[in-house]
Design an enzyme around this catalytic site. Sequence first.
Site, mmCIF file in Angstrom:
data_model
loop_
_atom_site.group_PDB
_atom_site.id
_atom_site.type_symbol
_atom_site.label_atom_id
_atom_site.label_comp_id
_atom_site.label_asym_id
_atom_site.label_seq_id
_atom_site.Cartn_x
_atom_site.Cartn_y
_atom_site.Cartn_z
ATOM 1 N N SER A 196 0.980 -1.177 -0.049
ATOM 2 C CA SER A 196 0.080 -0.012 0.017
ATOM 3 C C SER A 196 0.726 1.242 -0.299
ATOM 4 C CB SER A 196 -0.768 -0.146 1.224
ATOM 5 O OG SER A 196 -1.628 1.320 1.331
ATOM 6 N N TYR A 201 -1.531 0.053 10.967
ATOM 7 C CA TYR A 201 -1.872 -0.400 9.515
ATOM 8 C C TYR A 201 -0.639 -0.096 8.811
ATOM 9 C CZ TYR A 201 -3.622 -0.657 5.055
ATOM 10 O OH TYR A 201 -3.807 -1.112 3.498
#
Length: 249
Positions: A137, A150
């Site tokens: 990501s 995260y």
Amino acid sequence: MKTALITGATSGIGEATARLFAQHQIRLVLCGRRQDRLANLQAELGTQTAVHCLSFDVRHAEEVQKAIDSLPENFKNIDILINNAGNAHGLAAIQDGELADWDAMIDINVKGLLYVSKAVIPQMITAGQGHIVNIGSIAGKEVYANGNVYCASKFAVDALSQGMRLDLVKHGIKVTGINPGMVETEFSLVRFKGDAQRAKQVYNGLQPLTPHDVAECIWFAVSRPAHVNIADMIIFPSAQASSTVTHRV
Ligand code: NDP
Ligand code: 8X3
């Protein structure tokens, strides 16, 4: 004809990748926990290519190994592994984070990716070829406020892509990191624990990527000639410039 194993194929980027791979007659091993969705996708894509479904939770190492060991002979040789299963759970300052959310992100996004890779890599080494695509990501390249754990999980994915590339190059195994910005999937619904209104707001005023946009990048990476490895890709919507800078109208 190549065989791909896709984790997180029941939704979003994984599902779009399964659809696109089916169009290219890639044989599919589709994985996820939601068996009804796997069955529906198998019924749909089974008209285009061979499809086998495995339902397991990537958090449980034994379950992962058992599922992959159970593959029938004609699906056992995995050419392409798409390590896609993962999610954000919560969005909170470090001092306010929930232990259960931290465990979920580390156990699924990091340890789950490792468990699946460990179960698949030996057979790729024996074959002397393979391609592992890890879905990281932009959160694995730049940290943003309240993204702490995260982001840490996706920085770990980035490190694992680099580490796998170093360790597996001598076995003829390519490793690609795919790092999207904002993609409208069930991601925000999961992050905000089913709050659909809050999930929708994430994409207010801009056109996010679709899962198909990311699937096309994955397809590009895996369809290069044998001597070409796309090591790392960052993909943004046009209205996003970084983890934190977007242009909304
Ligand atoms: P979705 O929520 O739509 O899909 C997540 C997938 O992961 C589902 O198929 C889900 O299947 C699977 N999954 C989640 N937990 C587990 C588990 N414990 N065991 C097995 N499978 C699991 O989100 P996306 O498609 O957006 O996410 C896919 C990947 O892309 C993730 O790694 C995410 O971090 C990454 N990403 C997403 C971005 C975005 O903006 N959407 C941007 C950058 C990266 P099931 O529930 O059936 O098990
Ligand atoms: C998903 C993208 O920016 O919400 O990995 O973390 S972001």
